[in-house]
Design an enzyme around this catalytic site. Sequence first.
Site, short mmCIF file in Angstrom:
data_model
loop_
_atom_site.label_atom_id
_atom_site.label_comp_id
_atom_site.label_asym_id
_atom_site.label_seq_id
_atom_site.Cartn_x
_atom_site.Cartn_y
_atom_site.Cartn_z
N LYS A 1 0.69 -1.32 0.01
CA LYS A 1 -0.08 0.12 -0.10
C LYS A 1 0.88 1.24 0.17
O LYS A 1 2.07 1.10 0.22
CB LYS A 1 -0.87 0.06 1.36
CG LYS A 1 -1.97 -1.00 1.15
CD LYS A 1 -3.22 -0.95 1.86
CE LYS A 1 -4.75 -1.82 1.39
NZ LYS A 1 -5.58 -1.52 2.33
N ARG B 1 -3.92 -9.96 4.52
CA ARG B 1 -4.08 -9.95 3.17
C ARG B 1 -2.92 -9.33 2.38
O ARG B 1 -2.70 -8.30 2.46
CB ARG B 1 -5.32 -9.09 2.62
CG ARG B 1 -5.76 -9.03 1.31
CD ARG B 1 -7.15 -8.04 1.53
NE ARG B 1 -7.86 -8.21 0.08
CZ ARG B 1 -7.54 -7.30 -0.85
NH1 ARG B 1 -6.50 -6.34 -0.70
NH2 ARG B 1 -8.16 -7.23 -2.28
#
Length: 302
Positions: free
Chosen positions: A237, A271
């Site tokens: 991210k 995840r």
Amino acid sequence: MTSAVTTSGIVLPDLIHPQRTIGGRVFDFSREVAVMAIINRTPDSFYDQGATFALDAAVASARQAVLDGADWVDIGGAKFAPGPAIPVSEEIDRVVPVIEGLRDAGAIISVDTFHPEVARAGIAAGAQVINDTTGVHDPAMADVVADSEATLVITHSLAKPRMPYPAPHYDDVVTEVAAFLRQRVDLAVSRGVPLERIVIDPGHDLNKNTLHSLELTRRLGEIADIGLPVLAAVSNKDFIGETLDRERGERVDGSIAAAVVCILQGARIVRMHNVRAAVDAVRMTEAILGFREPAYLRHNQT
């Protein structure tokens, strides 16, 4: 809430219903961490830029993730980022064939969607988890899950689905995220979803800046104190890229570091895009915490 002390002396929060049966498999989240692989069946996903948009590529990537040790596979037909709406029928056409291609793969199948109609179609096709990154923005999502045996992931985000949310502000991001998650859990339970079928996700980077996401990682234990299994979606991210000054393809090490810190703070599902590296990091962390035994013992044994 009381806490548990691992064999290594690290204090971890206790969970409500730590044993979860999902898709016929029992997860003991008091001492087990699941790795969720990411399969984006979208032409414009932020990380793989459409590499798994084709059906054959999506199924092959998912099967490889299972071979690499993934416990769950999360299939998405629409990215979270702002953009034009994707027709529900098209999103269904993207995710359902992948589910059908994975039913014999041996992993838990999750659908990343905020549309109740997509969730319903995914569950009918064999999905056991619905991953709603909009925090049950549409309460009908809870109704769909309640009418099934599926597990619901409730994620913190503030914007309407696929709408921008510039310059997000929080007085205390962790406190406010925790309050949001409690409220949305209450909503889901009021509509018939049992607590033992709910997972929470603080939503790293979703309507948050890098400092917010770092604070959530550092204080993730306060989210885990809610008492439900926590999913940490930190892989590749922007908060990792901005922290390390790394482009999208150079964030694997930072992603693993963030995932391990989240596990130490109580996360029980991570995840991740880079499955094999993530699985090794997770299994090593489990062993250090005393959750699992080494695969074998030879070093200095004789």
